[in-house]
Design a protein around this motif. Structure first.
Motif, PDB file in Angstrom:
ATOM      1  N   LYS A 162      26.372  46.343  28.964  1.00 51.76           N
ATOM      2  CA  LYS A 162      26.166  46.100  27.663  1.00 51.76           C
ATOM      3  C   LYS A 162      26.192  44.648  27.290  1.00 51.76           C
ATOM      4  CE  LYS A 162      28.055  50.762  26.391  1.00 51.76           C
ATOM      5  NZ  LYS A 162      26.619  51.269  27.026  1.00 51.76           N
ATOM      6  N   GLY A 163      25.632  44.439  26.097  1.00 51.11           N
ATOM      7  CA  GLY A 163      25.698  43.085  25.621  1.00 51.11           C
ATOM      8  C   GLY A 163      24.729  42.077  25.972  1.00 51.11           C
ATOM      9  N   PRO A 164      24.823  40.785  26.035  1.00 55.31           N
ATOM     10  CA  PRO A 164      23.997  39.763  26.309  1.00 55.31           C
ATOM     11  C   PRO A 164      24.176  39.688  27.970  1.00 55.31           C
ATOM     12  CG  PRO A 164      25.330  38.992  24.517  1.00 55.31           C
ATOM     13  CD  PRO A 164      26.086  40.374  25.006  1.00 55.31           C
ATOM     14  N   LYS A 165      22.875  39.636  28.408  1.00 51.96           N
ATOM     15  CA  LYS A 165      22.792  39.462  30.013  1.00 51.96           C
ATOM     16  C   LYS A 165      21.739  38.313  30.233  1.00 51.96           C
ATOM     17  CE  LYS A 165      21.530  43.944  29.335  1.00 51.96           C
ATOM     18  NZ  LYS A 165      22.316  44.080  28.104  1.00 51.96           N
ATOM     19  N   VAL A 166      22.158  37.842  31.384  1.00 52.45           N
ATOM     20  CA  VAL A 166      21.479  36.780  32.291  1.00 52.45           C
ATOM     21  C   VAL A 166      20.950  37.125  33.546  1.00 52.45           C
ATOM     22  CG1 VAL A 166      20.917  34.390  32.753  1.00 52.45           C
ATOM     23  CG2 VAL A 166      22.198  34.781  30.764  1.00 52.45           C
ATOM     24  N   ILE A 167      19.560  37.340  33.785  1.00 54.78           N
ATOM     25  CA  ILE A 167      19.162  37.518  35.318  1.00 54.78           C
ATOM     26  C   ILE A 167      18.988  36.235  35.734  1.00 54.78           C
ATOM     27  CG2 ILE A 167      17.306  38.780  36.758  1.00 54.78           C
ATOM     28  CD1 ILE A 167      17.188  40.561  34.167  1.00 54.78           C
ATOM     29  N   VAL A 168      19.582  35.657  36.979  1.00 54.34           N
ATOM     30  CA  VAL A 168      19.220  34.656  37.705  1.00 54.34           C
ATOM     31  C   VAL A 168      18.643  34.989  38.901  1.00 54.34           C
ATOM     32  CG1 VAL A 168      21.500  34.408  38.628  1.00 54.34           C
ATOM     33  CG2 VAL A 168      20.007  32.303  38.392  1.00 54.34           C
ATOM     34  N   HIS A 169      17.744  34.279  39.112  1.00 50.81           N
ATOM     35  CA  HIS A 169      16.948  33.911  40.544  1.00 50.81           C
ATOM     36  C   HIS A 169      16.860  32.481  41.055  1.00 50.81           C
ATOM     37  CE1 HIS A 169      12.738  33.501  39.213  1.00 50.81           C
ATOM     38  NE2 HIS A 169      13.185  33.737  38.189  1.00 50.81           N
ATOM     39  N   VAL A 170      16.387  32.332  42.308  1.00 49.61           N
ATOM     40  CA  VAL A 170      16.013  31.200  42.770  1.00 49.61           C
ATOM     41  C   VAL A 170      14.387  31.073  42.980  1.00 49.61           C
ATOM     42  CG1 VAL A 170      16.365  29.585  44.923  1.00 49.61           C
ATOM     43  CG2 VAL A 170      18.035  30.755  43.883  1.00 49.61           C
ATOM     44  N   CYS A 171      14.056  29.889  42.226  1.00 48.31           N
ATOM     45  CA  CYS A 171      12.533  29.229  42.310  1.00 48.31           C
ATOM     46  C   CYS A 171      12.406  28.249  43.341  1.00 48.31           C
ATOM     47  CB  CYS A 171      11.984  28.826  41.096  1.00 48.31           C
ATOM     48  SG  CYS A 171      12.306  29.930  39.837  1.00 48.31           S
ATOM     49  N   ALA A 214      28.460  30.506  26.642  1.00 47.24           N
ATOM     50  CA  ALA A 214      28.065  30.151  25.195  1.00 47.24           C
ATOM     51  C   ALA A 214      27.352  31.494  24.659  1.00 47.24           C
ATOM     52  CB  ALA A 214      26.972  28.966  25.200  1.00 47.24           C
ATOM     53  N   LEU A 215      26.533  32.062  25.404  1.00 47.62           N
ATOM     54  CA  LEU A 215      25.801  33.305  24.900  1.00 47.62           C
ATOM     55  C   LEU A 215      26.865  34.560  24.867  1.00 47.62           C
ATOM     56  CD1 LEU A 215      22.718  33.036  27.011  1.00 47.62           C
ATOM     57  CD2 LEU A 215      22.679  32.796  24.531  1.00 47.62           C
ATOM     58  N   GLY A 216      27.868  34.570  25.733  1.00 46.49           N
ATOM     59  CA  GLY A 216      28.793  35.727  25.669  1.00 46.49           C
ATOM     60  C   GLY A 216      28.232  36.714  26.801  1.00 46.49           C
ATOM     61  N   ALA A 217      27.159  35.958  27.675  1.00 46.00           N
ATOM     62  CA  ALA A 217      26.542  36.909  28.626  1.00 46.00           C
ATOM     63  C   ALA A 217      27.097  37.263  29.910  1.00 46.00           C
ATOM     64  CB  ALA A 217      25.287  36.420  28.689  1.00 46.00           C
TER      65      ALA A 217
END
Length: 163
Positions: A21-30, A120-123
């Motif tokens: 729930k709430g803010p989410k960040v999906i991280v991946h490598v480029c 900062a985003l609370g994510a």
């Protein structure tokens, strides 16, 4: 006395569909070549066009921005979800190359940047086993970076193993 070795949550599932729930960040490598077309990025592009478009623009305009190993770009894809393009791979693997393209220092630097932005985003942060697919990295080298840069700063982290 019990010592917690990791605050990373592991789930079976799809990292492009974060279970939180709430803010989410999906991280991946480029990679640092501007290439987007194999691996986890295909799943991202099936869901949202913005991360690929922004990554390609970021690379194209690299003379005027921070694009390079260790850089991180956050792209908002829904009101409460962002994709973090982390440049943590030098080139791409082409048959008999001189080792894996993964760059652990770059992933470490990108995760450090991500921590501040996630806080900062609370994510919460969601990812596949970053750097371990096409980049050729080893999770036993990347997991401690994720723990130190994110989990130790109380950023909730979920790692997804695809079925």
């Amino acid at each position: 006395m019990e010592i917690e070795t990791t605050a990373i949550r592991y789930l079976r599932g799809d990292a492009t569909s974060p279970q939180a729930k709430g803010p989410k960040v999906i991280v991946h490598v480029c990679n640092d070549l501007g290439g987007w077309g194999k691996g986890f990025v295909l799943a991202l592009s099936r869901r949202w066009p913005e991360p690929e478009a922004e990554y390609r623009r970021w690379h194209r305009e690299r003379a005027r921005n921070d694009f390079g190993l260790g850089a991180l770009q956050l792209v908002q894809v829904t009101p409460d979800t962002w994709v973090a393009n982390l440049v943590g791979q030098r080139g791409i693997r082409t048959g008999r190359s001189s080792g894996a393209p993964v760059r652990y220092e770059a992933i470490d630097r990108g995760l450090q940047t991500l921590a501040g932005q996630a806080l900062a985003l609370g994510a919460s942060v969601h990812m596949p086993r970053i750097g371990c697919g096409l980049a050729g990295g080893r999770w036993d080298r990347i997991e401690p970076l994720v723990t130190a840069r994110l989990a130790a700063r109380r950023v909730p982290v979920t790692v997804y193993d695809h079925d």
